[in-house]
Motif scaffolding. Sequence first.
Motif, PDB file in Angstrom:
ATOM      1  N   SER A  21      70.384  32.219  11.248  1.00  0.00           N
ATOM      2  CA  SER A  21      70.551  33.676  12.170  1.00  0.00           C
ATOM      3  C   SER A  21      70.481  34.680  11.302  1.00  0.00           C
ATOM      4  N   GLU A  22      70.223  34.337  10.232  1.00  0.00           N
ATOM      5  CA  GLU A  22      70.501  35.545   8.978  1.00  0.00           C
ATOM      6  C   GLU A  22      69.061  36.087   8.974  1.00  0.00           C
ATOM      7  N   PRO A  25      77.805  39.698  12.828  1.00  0.00           N
ATOM      8  CA  PRO A  25      78.325  40.510  11.814  1.00  0.00           C
ATOM      9  C   PRO A  25      79.241  38.836  11.010  1.00  0.00           C
ATOM     10  N   MET A  26      79.469  39.514   9.898  1.00  0.00           N
ATOM     11  CA  MET A  26      80.082  38.602   9.091  1.00  0.00           C
ATOM     12  C   MET A  26      81.020  37.496  10.026  1.00  0.00           C
ATOM     13  N   TRP A  27      81.929  38.535  10.694  1.00  0.00           N
ATOM     14  CA  TRP A  27      83.532  37.696  10.795  1.00  0.00           C
ATOM     15  C   TRP A  27      82.505  36.052  11.920  1.00  0.00           C
ATOM     16  N   VAL A  28      82.152  36.584  12.771  1.00  0.00           N
ATOM     17  CA  VAL A  28      81.193  35.397  13.256  1.00  0.00           C
ATOM     18  C   VAL A  28      80.457  34.555  12.661  1.00  0.00           C
ATOM     19  N   HIS A  29      79.541  34.346  11.446  1.00  0.00           N
ATOM     20  CA  HIS A  29      79.793  33.724  10.617  1.00  0.00           C
ATOM     21  C   HIS A  29      80.937  32.948  10.104  1.00  0.00           C
ATOM     22  N   LEU A  30      81.362  33.146  10.036  1.00  0.00           N
ATOM     23  CA  LEU A  30      83.380  32.929   9.219  1.00  0.00           C
ATOM     24  C   LEU A  30      83.488  32.664  10.432  1.00  0.00           C
TER      25      LEU A  30
END
Length: 121
Positions: A63-64, A70-75
């Motif tokens: 995914s990276e 966005p980072m919030w989706v990863h978190l």
Amino acid sequence: MGRGFLGRCPACNRGRLFGRFLKVVDHCESCGTEFHHHRADDLPPYLVMFVVGHIVGYGILMSETKLEVPMWVHLATWPALTLILCLALLQPMKGAVVGLQYALGMHGFGAARVKKNDEDN
């Protein structure tokens, strides 16, 4: 191992292997095979961490490198997926380890299998 993975008695495939989430029953309700002497210990969680770590690590890497997320989706995604996979795989892995011990005659299962075969004959 397959019978244990599915939560069934490795000897007869009819009885349940677990009484609670990770508590192995003392004996099979169907065939009477004793399980109180099994020694699954730390192998099931290690195997779960190994498998889930590879799945989640690969997912994060892909995914990276392939997506603009966005980072919030990863978190929000990866910790939740990790927790769900760990909880989903822990009982089947423990059952597979108990089934492996039964198949190899480890930790008292060898004597139990010989006794069961003598009773059947």
